[in-house]
Design an enzyme around this catalytic site. Structure first.
Site, PDB file in Angstrom:
ATOM      1  N   GLY A 130       0.836  -1.203   0.000  1.00 15.23           N
ATOM      2  CA  GLY A 130       0.000   0.000   0.000  1.00 15.23           C
ATOM      3  C   GLY A 130       0.862   1.241   0.000  1.00 15.23           C
ATOM      4  O   GLY A 130       1.951   1.248  -0.571  1.00 15.23           O
ATOM      5  N   VAL A 166       0.572   4.625   5.514  1.00 11.00           N
ATOM      6  CA  VAL A 166       0.117   3.463   6.290  1.00 11.00           C
ATOM      7  C   VAL A 166       1.293   2.524   6.557  1.00 11.00           C
ATOM      8  O   VAL A 166       1.371   1.891   7.615  1.00 11.00           O
ATOM      9  CB  VAL A 166      -1.050   2.745   5.568  1.00 11.00           C
ATOM     10  CG1 VAL A 166      -1.481   1.508   6.332  1.00 11.00           C
ATOM     11  CG2 VAL A 166      -2.229   3.689   5.403  1.00 11.00           C
ATOM     12  N   GLY A 167       2.242   2.479   5.632  1.00 16.34           N
ATOM     13  CA  GLY A 167       3.449   1.672   5.856  1.00 16.34           C
ATOM     14  C   GLY A 167       4.129   2.054   7.169  1.00 16.34           C
ATOM     15  O   GLY A 167       4.596   1.189   7.921  1.00 16.34           O
ATOM     16  N   GLU A 182       5.652  -3.184   0.742  1.00 15.60           N
ATOM     17  CA  GLU A 182       5.599  -3.042  -0.722  1.00 15.60           C
ATOM     18  C   GLU A 182       4.864  -1.740  -0.997  1.00 15.60           C
ATOM     19  O   GLU A 182       3.632  -1.698  -0.966  1.00 15.60           O
ATOM     20  CB  GLU A 182       4.855  -4.240  -1.333  1.00 15.60           C
ATOM     21  CG  GLU A 182       5.567  -5.572  -1.166  1.00 15.60           C
ATOM     22  CD  GLU A 182       6.707  -5.766  -2.174  1.00 15.60           C
ATOM     23  OE1 GLU A 182       6.720  -5.077  -3.202  1.00 15.60           O
ATOM     24  OE2 GLU A 182       7.588  -6.603  -1.901  1.00 15.60           O
ATOM     25  N   CYS A 214       1.058  -0.092  -9.250  1.00 19.14           N
ATOM     26  CA  CYS A 214       2.162   0.443  -8.445  1.00 19.14           C
ATOM     27  C   CYS A 214       3.420   0.687  -9.273  1.00 19.14           C
ATOM     28  O   CYS A 214       4.166   1.620  -9.008  1.00 19.14           O
ATOM     29  CB  CYS A 214       2.476  -0.488  -7.286  1.00 19.14           C
ATOM     30  SG  CYS A 214       2.828  -2.166  -7.809  1.00 19.14           S
TER      31      CYS A 214
HETATM   32  P1  NAD Z   1      -5.387   0.797   0.502  1.00 21.77           P
HETATM   33  O1  NAD Z   1      -5.999   2.104   0.851  1.00 21.77           O
HETATM   34  O2  NAD Z   1      -6.258  -0.307   0.031  1.00 21.77           O
HETATM   35  O3  NAD Z   1      -4.539   0.375   1.750  1.00 21.77           O
HETATM   36  C1  NAD Z   1      -3.880  -0.846   1.834  1.00 21.77           C
HETATM   37  C2  NAD Z   1      -4.300  -1.535   3.113  1.00 21.77           C
HETATM   38  O4  NAD Z   1      -4.002  -0.719   4.240  1.00 21.77           O
HETATM   39  C3  NAD Z   1      -5.780  -1.849   3.176  1.00 21.77           C
HETATM   40  O5  NAD Z   1      -5.920  -3.219   3.519  1.00 21.77           O
HETATM   41  C4  NAD Z   1      -6.281  -0.933   4.246  1.00 21.77           C
HETATM   42  O6  NAD Z   1      -7.343  -1.501   4.998  1.00 21.77           O
HETATM   43  C5  NAD Z   1      -5.094  -0.702   5.131  1.00 21.77           C
HETATM   44  N1  NAD Z   1      -5.143   0.583   5.808  1.00 21.77           N
HETATM   45  C6  NAD Z   1      -5.527   1.769   5.259  1.00 21.77           C
HETATM   46  N2  NAD Z   1      -5.418   2.756   6.191  1.00 21.77           N
HETATM   47  C7  NAD Z   1      -4.962   2.175   7.331  1.00 21.77           C
HETATM   48  C8  NAD Z   1      -4.644   2.669   8.641  1.00 21.77           C
HETATM   49  N3  NAD Z   1      -4.760   3.962   8.952  1.00 21.77           N
HETATM   50  N4  NAD Z   1      -4.182   1.782   9.545  1.00 21.77           N
HETATM   51  C9  NAD Z   1      -4.050   0.481   9.239  1.00 21.77           C
HETATM   52  N5  NAD Z   1      -4.333  -0.024   8.022  1.00 21.77           N
HETATM   53  C10 NAD Z   1      -4.796   0.787   7.086  1.00 21.77           C
HETATM   54  O7  NAD Z   1      -4.294   0.958  -0.631  1.00 21.77           O
HETATM   55  P2  NAD Z   1      -3.472   2.232  -1.018  1.00 21.77           P
HETATM   56  O8  NAD Z   1      -2.470   2.551   0.006  1.00 21.77           O
HETATM   57  O9  NAD Z   1      -4.380   3.302  -1.506  1.00 21.77           O
HETATM   58  O10 NAD Z   1      -2.730   1.603  -2.270  1.00 21.77           O
HETATM   59  C11 NAD Z   1      -2.112   2.394  -3.168  1.00 21.77           C
HETATM   60  C12 NAD Z   1      -0.624   2.501  -2.881  1.00 21.77           C
HETATM   61  O11 NAD Z   1      -0.087   1.195  -2.809  1.00 21.77           O
HETATM   62  C13 NAD Z   1       0.132   3.198  -3.975  1.00 21.77           C
HETATM   63  O12 NAD Z   1       1.120   4.014  -3.417  1.00 21.77           O
HETATM   64  C14 NAD Z   1       0.770   2.054  -4.745  1.00 21.77           C
HETATM   65  O13 NAD Z   1       1.925   2.413  -5.460  1.00 21.77           O
HETATM   66  C15 NAD Z   1       1.054   1.106  -3.641  1.00 21.77           C
HETATM   67  N6  NAD Z   1       1.155  -0.236  -4.156  1.00 21.77           N
HETATM   68  C16 NAD Z   1       2.346  -0.872  -4.068  1.00 21.77           C
HETATM   69  C17 NAD Z   1       2.462  -2.150  -4.588  1.00 21.77           C
HETATM   70  C18 NAD Z   1       3.739  -2.905  -4.521  1.00 21.77           C
HETATM   71  O14 NAD Z   1       3.702  -4.093  -4.804  1.00 21.77           O
HETATM   72  N7  NAD Z   1       4.852  -2.308  -4.173  1.00 21.77           N
HETATM   73  C19 NAD Z   1       1.356  -2.768  -5.156  1.00 21.77           C
HETATM   74  C20 NAD Z   1       0.156  -2.083  -5.207  1.00 21.77           C
HETATM   75  C21 NAD Z   1       0.051  -0.825  -4.685  1.00 21.77           C
END
Ligand code: NAD
Length: 439
Positions: free
Chosen positions: A193, A197-198, A215, A249
């Site tokens: 994600g 959040v990471g 990731e 991503c």
């Molecule tokens: P998302 O909003 O679906 O979040 C990912 C997960 O985090 C979800 O399961 C969500 O429930 C959880 N989450 C969200 N907020 C949270 C919080 N405050 N506390 C705990 N958990 C929480 O996805 P996203 O972040 O919008 O995804 C998009 C991002 O992910 C982009 O930056 C994209 O580049 C990156 N991405 C990376 C890869 C990779 O493989 N490196 C793949 C896909 C997406």
């Protein structure tokens, strides 16, 4: 928790840990049985998953199978074919001062693993880490993304029907449910994600000294050299960029090139978009939709960051943003501040390769760097003088489909990696063993 996961994280994790401690997940036969069952799930219910992906993201069935369902099946097949080899203990030479002895490393499972998935490839990005975690002999808690609710629901229904529910649990939900999960002690957390959040995930993991794989994303640049054929570049660039309406991503985020090449790319990209989606992408069944209104509004706000070469139109009711190319984009423009994660491709001009390398190195390390060039020296310089999760010459996105390459970021684009044997490395402890005879 919803009706499909009435159990609370505080109960789920100890239950799965008890299964793990009892040794159920250790035998390779159990692991491969789980992978075969997951494969059956994907082949028997591929259409249910494709329908859910269409509901969530407007993904065409072709794209759903190619980039999610068949992709995951291939990862399962690759793992089943090589798992015995990957798990083989590796002998290590023993130094003379120890005398007669043997030494080796062996792959131990970690225990109970949490996989948190995002919404953009909600099948592939939940199941591919699970394949590695199960193949390495772990119990798994899987958390699909609430932002792809139809897919989350189908996965929450199917996974318990196919996999061993004493060792695998699915928890649906959003921030409250993920927060509750993160309070538990896991043996590894695999998060895909965004970086904000990471950081939350890593902070929570630190309380238990739990290792993490992050990731993440970022702005993946594309350098186009003046010797590259604009028609070929445009066709490959547009295909990689506008797949899943740019919500990938490793999608090319922006183009870096010299002014002459930029001018040559403009008509070529216009034609490439027409080839892919016809004169009216809004009615093309192959072109996806933006995941929700919030992202639609964010992306709409980026469309005046430059001169529109192609696209630029939107329809909020249908969450449609046309495949868009912007020229004459200033590096200070809004579209250049954050990962775009949508169907907008800005072209930024630089005098040449030196300035392009500086431009890349002045910014966060990207998840991917792409380049189109005929020059071996340029390829060598880009490989040696820049840092990125992956590097693709001549074809965006393709590196992540090579199962024998590690997939992951560096710096702001993440830490750790997976796919194929690298998933076994990620979800195992490499234990050092020394054995000296007593006699
Ligand atoms: P998302 O909003 O679906 O979040 C990912 C997960 O985090 C979800 O399961 C969500 O429930 C959880 N989450 C969200 N907020 C949270 C919080 N405050 N506390 C705990 N958990 C929480 O996805 P996203 O972040 O919008 O995804 C998009 C991002 O992910 C982009 O930056 C994209 O580049 C990156 N991405 C990376 C890869 C990779 O493989 N490196 C793949 C896909 C997406």
């Amino acid at each position: 928790m919803n009706q499909h996961s009435p159990e609370q994280p505080a109960d789920i994790v100890p239950r799965l840990r008890a299964t793990y401690r009892a040794g159920r997940t250790a035998p390779v036969d159990w692991r491969t049985a789980q992978l075969r069952r997951m494969r059956e799930m994907l082949t028997e219910h591929g259409t249910d998953l494709a329908d859910a992906l269409h509901a969530d993201l407007g993904k065409s069935s072709t794209e759903a199978f190619r980039t999610e369902i068949d992709f995951t099946v291939r990862e399962i097949d690759h793992t089943l074919e090589h798992l015995d080899d990957w798990l083989c203990p590796e002998p290590a030479p023993v130094p003379a001062h120890i005398g007669e002895a043997t030494a080796w490393t062996q792959y131990d499972p970690l225990g109970v693993v949490l996989v948190i998935a995002p919404w953009n490839y909600p099948v592939q990005l939940l199941l591919t880490p699970m394949i590695g975690a199960l193949a390495a002999g772990n119990a798994v808690v899987a958390k699909p993304s609430e932002m792809a609710p139809a897919t989350s629901l189908v996965l929450a229904r199917l996974l318990p029907r196919f996999l061993d529910t004493d060792a695998v649990a699915v928890v649906e939900g959003g921030i409250p449910e993920t927060t509750a999960l993160l309070a538990e002690r896991f043996d590894h957390i695999f998060y895909t994600g965004n970086g904000t959040v990471g950081r939350i995930v890593m902070t929570a993991a630190a309380q238990h000294l739990t290792p993490v794989t992050l990731e993440l994303g970022g702005k993946s640049p594309v350098f186009v050299d003046r010797d590259a054929d604009p028609t070929t570049v445009a066709a490959r660039l547009a295909r990689g960029k506008f797949l899943n309406a740019g919500q990938t991503c490793v999608a090319p985020d922006y183009v870096l090139t010299d002014p002459d090449t930029a001018r040559a790319l403009e008509p070529a990209l216009t034609e490439a978009v027409r080839q892919l989606y016809g004169a009216e992408p809004a009615i093309s069944p192959e072109y996806g939709r933006i995941v929700n209104e919030r992202h639609f509004d964010r992306l709409s706000g980026l469309l005046d960051s430059g001169r529109v070469v192609v696209g630029g139109t939107t329809d909020r009711d249908r969450r449609y943003i046309a495949p868009t190319v912007l020229a004459d984009v200033d590096p200070g423009a809004p579209v250049m501040q954050e990962e775009i994660f949508g169907p907008v491709l800005p072209i930024v001009t630089v005098p040449g390769l030196d300035e392009a390398i500086d431009f890349i190195n002045d910014r966060d390390k990207p998840l991917a760097l792409y380049a189109f060039t005929e020059s071996a020296d340029t390829r060598r310089r880009l490989a040696a003088e820049t840092s990125s999760g992956g590097l693709g010459f001549g074809l965006p996105l393709a590196h992540l489909t090579v199962s024998d390459l590690p997939f992951g970021g560096v710096g702001e684009s993440g830490m750790g990696n997976y796919h194929g044997r690298y998933s076994i490395e990620t979800f195992s402890h490499r234990k050092a063993v020394l054995e000296k005879p007593l006699g």
